[in-house]
Design a protein around this motif. Structure first.
Motif, PDB file in Angstrom:
ATOM      1  N   GLN B  69       0.827  -1.214   0.000  1.00 35.23           N
ATOM      2  CA  GLN B  69       0.000   0.000   0.000  1.00 35.23           C
ATOM      3  C   GLN B  69       0.860   1.262   0.000  1.00 35.23           C
ATOM      4  OE1 GLN B  69      -3.185   0.367  -0.411  1.00 35.23           O
ATOM      5  NE2 GLN B  69      -3.709  -1.821  -0.419  1.00 35.23           N
ATOM      6  N   ALA B  70       1.966   1.223   0.755  1.00 31.99           N
ATOM      7  CA  ALA B  70       2.844   2.402   0.826  1.00 31.99           C
ATOM      8  C   ALA B  70       3.506   2.654  -0.529  1.00 31.99           C
ATOM      9  CB  ALA B  70       3.902   2.212   1.901  1.00 31.99           C
ATOM     10  N   ARG B  71       3.731   1.592  -1.265  1.00 29.77           N
ATOM     11  CA  ARG B  71       4.364   1.697  -2.579  1.00 29.77           C
ATOM     12  C   ARG B  71       3.559   2.600  -3.508  1.00 29.77           C
ATOM     13  NH1 ARG B  71       5.860   2.051  -7.364  1.00 29.77           N
ATOM     14  NH2 ARG B  71       6.726   0.387  -8.627  1.00 29.77           N
ATOM     15  N   GLY B  72       2.232   2.523  -3.417  1.00 26.48           N
ATOM     16  CA  GLY B  72       1.395   3.269  -4.347  1.00 26.48           C
ATOM     17  C   GLY B  72       0.858   4.576  -3.784  1.00 26.48           C
ATOM     18  N   ALA B  73       1.266   4.925  -2.537  1.00 23.68           N
ATOM     19  CA  ALA B  73       0.689   6.109  -1.896  1.00 23.68           C
ATOM     20  C   ALA B  73       1.362   7.382  -2.391  1.00 23.68           C
ATOM     21  CB  ALA B  73       0.831   5.999  -0.385  1.00 23.68           C
ATOM     22  N   GLN B  74       0.581   8.442  -2.476  1.00 24.71           N
ATOM     23  CA  GLN B  74       1.151   9.759  -2.784  1.00 24.71           C
ATOM     24  C   GLN B  74       1.330  10.587  -1.519  1.00 24.71           C
ATOM     25  OE1 GLN B  74      -2.022   9.506  -5.634  1.00 24.71           O
ATOM     26  NE2 GLN B  74      -0.988  11.098  -6.814  1.00 24.71           N
ATOM     27  N   LEU B  75       0.601  10.199  -0.474  1.00 28.34           N
ATOM     28  CA  LEU B  75       0.695  10.923   0.798  1.00 28.34           C
ATOM     29  C   LEU B  75       0.557   9.926   1.943  1.00 28.34           C
ATOM     30  CD1 LEU B  75       0.625  13.507   2.574  1.00 28.34           C
ATOM     31  CD2 LEU B  75      -1.830  13.610   2.179  1.00 28.34           C
ATOM     32  N   VAL B  76       1.506  10.004   2.867  1.00 26.99           N
ATOM     33  CA  VAL B  76       1.407   9.212   4.092  1.00 26.99           C
ATOM     34  C   VAL B  76       1.012  10.165   5.216  1.00 26.99           C
ATOM     35  CG1 VAL B  76       2.766   8.040   5.869  1.00 26.99           C
ATOM     36  CG2 VAL B  76       2.977   7.353   3.489  1.00 26.99           C
ATOM     37  N   VAL B  77      -0.092   9.859   5.879  1.00 22.90           N
ATOM     38  CA  VAL B  77      -0.502  10.666   7.025  1.00 22.90           C
ATOM     39  C   VAL B  77      -0.232   9.844   8.272  1.00 22.90           C
ATOM     40  CG1 VAL B  77      -2.374  11.864   8.162  1.00 22.90           C
ATOM     41  CG2 VAL B  77      -2.232  11.854   5.679  1.00 22.90           C
ATOM     42  N   ALA B  78       0.851  10.225   8.960  1.00 23.79           N
ATOM     43  CA  ALA B  78       1.248   9.510  10.162  1.00 23.79           C
ATOM     44  C   ALA B  78       0.815  10.304  11.379  1.00 23.79           C
ATOM     45  CB  ALA B  78       2.759   9.314  10.176  1.00 23.79           C
ATOM     46  N   ASN B  79       0.700   9.629  12.501  1.00 29.25           N
ATOM     47  CA  ASN B  79       0.373  10.330  13.735  1.00 29.25           C
ATOM     48  C   ASN B  79       1.602  11.071  14.252  1.00 29.25           C
ATOM     49  OD1 ASN B  79      -1.680  10.520  16.095  1.00 29.25           O
ATOM     50  ND2 ASN B  79       0.278  10.044  17.040  1.00 29.25           N
ATOM     51  N   GLY B  80       2.761  10.400  14.185  1.00 31.07           N
ATOM     52  CA  GLY B  80       3.983  11.000  14.707  1.00 31.07           C
ATOM     53  C   GLY B  80       4.065  10.865  16.215  1.00 31.07           C
ATOM     54  N   GLY B  81       4.974  11.604  16.824  1.00 25.72           N
ATOM     55  CA  GLY B  81       5.169  11.482  18.262  1.00 25.72           C
ATOM     56  C   GLY B  81       5.623  10.079  18.633  1.00 25.72           C
TER      57      GLY B  81
END
Lengths: 464, 301
Positions: B69-81
């Motif tokens: 899924q990450a391979r085809g993503a244009q944007l990763v929305v992570a929580n962070g922290g």
């Protein structure tokens, strides 16, 4: 004398007045009381007003305070400036510590995998009683937007230092490509890329010990490509100098490619609770003067030729709702098949007889590890190897007898292993393992391990 | 053979074009940010949530499906922290996707846009699985959704300029609705102010701060460490002095400890949805807070 009668008269008058003037004075007293009452009521209502005012002020203060908090948070967010420091670019550093207490029924010096050429890997367990495991020091960081570098040193208990891994890899080459160069663990199979502290058992499965000497390391280049498909599909190829078993080239005198591998991995999810990965890998090498000592007859022999290994691997993980924290099950198995063909030089030191050699060997392991409650896991592993019957020209033409090459005699080493481990956090693990080891025909070894594996420093990744 | 090759090529082509075709492909690490992306992007985005509400976001493997899924993503929305520190760096690195590497516009972290609570002054794993940046479960204060949403809208507009106006308009309407809802929720939850509660893990710090709940103790002796009997007994002792009214737990957390303490102390266990999809009712961000407050109110009566 003058006072006395006056005092008496006054007393008289007063008592009379009290009796006589009761009506009029009572009214006066009542009005006084009323006045008092009124003034108190006034005061109370004033106090109540003040209280109400104070309360509203408190409420105001509360809202002001919460507003102030918001503003303060905002401000804190805006002024969060990093301090200037030369240490700011420190890499991720982590250290793995391990050690064990081992009880072995048989002498570990006599241990061998009958039918298999020694792979020069660490055939753990090496020691009885207490022994320190390898301490691994890992340092990794992004080099620049293009590259990432990693170094992993193994400090062996005998005070030697080994470079397990020293590699650079590309970051976001794009289009699913990743290239790695340096010393790294090959991407073939499943377990090969995992370091000993990530293993579910204290030692490597028999096929890894027999075919790769615990793990196939490479000094070379690796390229991987992840296909843009909804199902995980990864292709990889590697080429390397013949560094470690079975691709040994002790003279280091050859140009060009001496060993290469290719692999395909597929994987995905089945529902929310299951995920899997499977793969096929191929490794080909041209070992040159790969020498081995036969412990049974004290001879040193060597092999030159070609070595080809196929691996099929499958990993299946289950956790209710995909939440591995409570319970989870991990099933894992790999099958190895290696064909070697070339020349065998027997007794390199003295008679040095040479003849063709050909053998196909196989082996597999299958294991299940079940976490039955948080922090606790049990596991079982079965390993089996099939040494095959070597086709040795020197024996076929009568120059030697099978008794001259006792290590190559056909046998099927096998082993049953049980383990239970406890991990109070993801950084520490204490494991008890029992193995019934039948890797040589003359004896069964019962092995008991009590081992700790701890990691400290940078948070390691949870590999699948 | 030739036919087969042709078929394979055609199939691959279909897969590639099928992914790249219409929309902005977004890979969200947790359901709440997937829901926020959906609010802003509506039909202009395809959102994949790497985890569900039933999964502990700390304890995820970098599994093959995530890489694909990450391979085809244009944007990763992570929580962070550091919430996803155990698996997201691996997924990003192995995805071979240049656009979503940290530092690129295709990598978005929510936590940097809000003020973090419980930032530890001492970093030592003897204190459990502490996060250097502070408590990462920021989403249960809806005011944080506004801040994250604003930044996320800007990022989505930057990555997909063709739909920038649509994103801004959608966020404006979402923010308006959320502002109104926040006022309503604060009113409904006024009676919860000051109520003492026990929590399983420090998952509800932002919720407690927003609604004024008082956390008297955490069942986990240290973050990420499973509750032990000695620690639970000490909480029970403290319960006599500072009686908490309920035990709060997220759906993915182990039920045993909270049930034990609830039975001993005679207080209810409240399973809060924690994130979108945590309970059947909590189907979107608004329902998440509706349901959270409804469950708290019910238990406090």
């Amino acid at each position: 004398m003058f006072c006395k009668p006056f005092f008496g008269a006054a007393l008289l008058t007063a008592s009379y007045a009290a009796l006589a003037a009761s009506d009029g004075d009572l009214a006066a007293i009542r009005s006084q009381i009323n006045e008092l009452k009124q003034s108190y009521e006034q005061r109370i209502s004033q106090l109540e007003k003040k209280l109400a005012q104070a309360e509203s002020k408190v409420a105001q203060a509360e809202t002001t305070a919460s507003k102030a908090e918001l503003v303060a948070n905002e401000a804190r967010l805006n002024v969060r400036q990093p301090q200037t420091s030369a240490a700011a670019f420190n890499p991720e550093i982590s250290l793995i510590l391990s050690g064990s207490y081992t009880y072995l029924k048989q002498n570990p010096a006599e241990r061998r995998l009958q039918g298999f050429v020694p792979s020069n890997g660490e055939l753990m367990p090496e020691n009885r009683s207490f022994s320190l495991g390898e301490s691994e020091l890992a340092i990794a960081a992004n080099i620049d937007p293009m590259f990432r570098g990693a170094l992993r040193l193994a400090l062996a208990p005998d005070n030697t230092l080994g470079v397990e891994e020293a590699s650079v890899q590309t970051l976001g080459l794009g289009n699913g490509f990743n290239v790695k160069a340096g010393r790294f663990l090959s991407g073939v199979g499943y377990l090969n890329e995992l370091h000993p502290h990530e293993w579910d058992f204290s030692n490597a499965p028999l096929p890894y010990q027999a075919f790769f000497g615990n793990a196939l390391g490479m000094d070379g280049v690796q390229a991987r490509w992840l296909a843009p498909t909804p199902i995980f599909m990864e292709f990889g190829a590697e080429t390397a100098r013949a560094m470690s078993f079975p691709a040994t080239d002790e003279s280091k005198s050859k140009n060009g490619l001496m060993s290469a591998s290719a692999f395909v991995h597929l994987g995905g999810d089945v529902g929310v609770s299951n995920s899997w990965r499977g793969g096929i890998s191929y490794f080909a090498a041209q070992p040159k003067d790969r020498s081995y000592d036969d412990p049974l007859n004290g001879l040193n022999n060597s092999f030159s030729g070609s070595s080809r290994t196929w691996i099929a691997d499958l990993l299946w993980k289950w956790a209710p709702d995909g939440n591995a924290g409570k319970r989870n099950l991990k099933l894992q198995g790999e099958y190895f098949r290696r064909s070697e063909a070339g020349d065998l030089l027997v007794d390199t030191a003295a008679s040095a007889q040479q003849g063709s050699f050909r053998n196909t060997q196989s082996g597999y392991y299958a294991q299940a590890v079940y976490q039955f409650m948080p922090n606790w896991r049990v596991g079982y592993r079965y390993d089996r190897l099939n040494s095959g019957s070597a086709n040795v020209e020197l024996i076929n033409n009568g120059q030697l007898t099978a008794a001259d090459l006792p290590l190559l005699e056909n046998f099927s080493p096998r082993r049953n292993t049980l383990m239970i481990d406890w991990s109070p956090s993801e950084f520490s693990r204490i494991r008890l393992q029992y193995a019934e080891d039948k890797t040589r025909p003359e004896a069964t070894d019962n092995q008991l391990w009590l081992q700790y594996v701890m990691s400290l420093g940078a948070h390691g990744g949870h590999r699948f | 053979m030739k036919k087969l090759r042709f078929f394979c090529a055609f199939w691959l082509l279909g897969l590639i074009s099928g992914q790249a075709a219409a929309t902005l492909n977004v890979f969200a690490t947790v359901p709440e940010w997937a829901a926020l992306v959906k609010e802003i992007g509506a039909d202009k985005v395809a959102v994949y949530s790497a985890t569900s509400a039933m999964q502990d976001p700390h304890r995820i493997d970098a599994k093959p499906s995530l890489l694909a899924q990450a391979r085809g993503a244009q944007l990763v929305v992570a929580n962070g922290g550091e919430l996803e520190i155990g698996w997201l760096p691996l997924v990003l690195r192995d995805s071979g996707n240049a656009a979503i590497q940290p530092g690129r516009p295709g990598y978005f972290e929510a936590a940097v846009h809000v003020a973090m609570r419980d930032v530890p002054s001492v970093l030592d794993r003897a204190n459990g699985d502490v996060h250097a940046g502070g408590n990462p479960h920021i989403h249960l204060d809806p005011r944080n959704l506004l801040k994250v949403g604003e930044a996320l809208t800007a990022r989505m507009a930057e990555l997909d300029p063709a739909n920038a106006e649509a994103y801004r308009a959608a966020f404006k309407s979402f923010a308006g609705k959320l502002q109104a809802a926040i006022g309503r929720w604060e009113g409904e939850a006024a009676s919860l102010r000051g109520i003492p509660v026990l929590v399983q893990h420090s998952s509800f710090v932002y919720l407690a701060a927003w609604l004024g709940l008082k956390e008297t103790a955490t069942l986990e002796p240290r973050p990420g460490v499973e509750p032990g009997s000695a620690h639970l007994a000490s909480i029970l002792e403290r319960q006599k002095v500072v009686p908490a009214r309920m035990v709060l737990r997220a759906p993915y957390q182990n039920a045993a400890a909270s049930q034990w303490i609830a039975a001993k102390a005679g207080i209810p266990v409240v399973v809060l949805p924690f994130t979108v999809g945590g309970t059947p009712e909590a189907a979107n961000l608004f329902a998440l807070f509706d349901e959270t407050i409804a469950r708290l109110l019910k238990a406090s009566r």
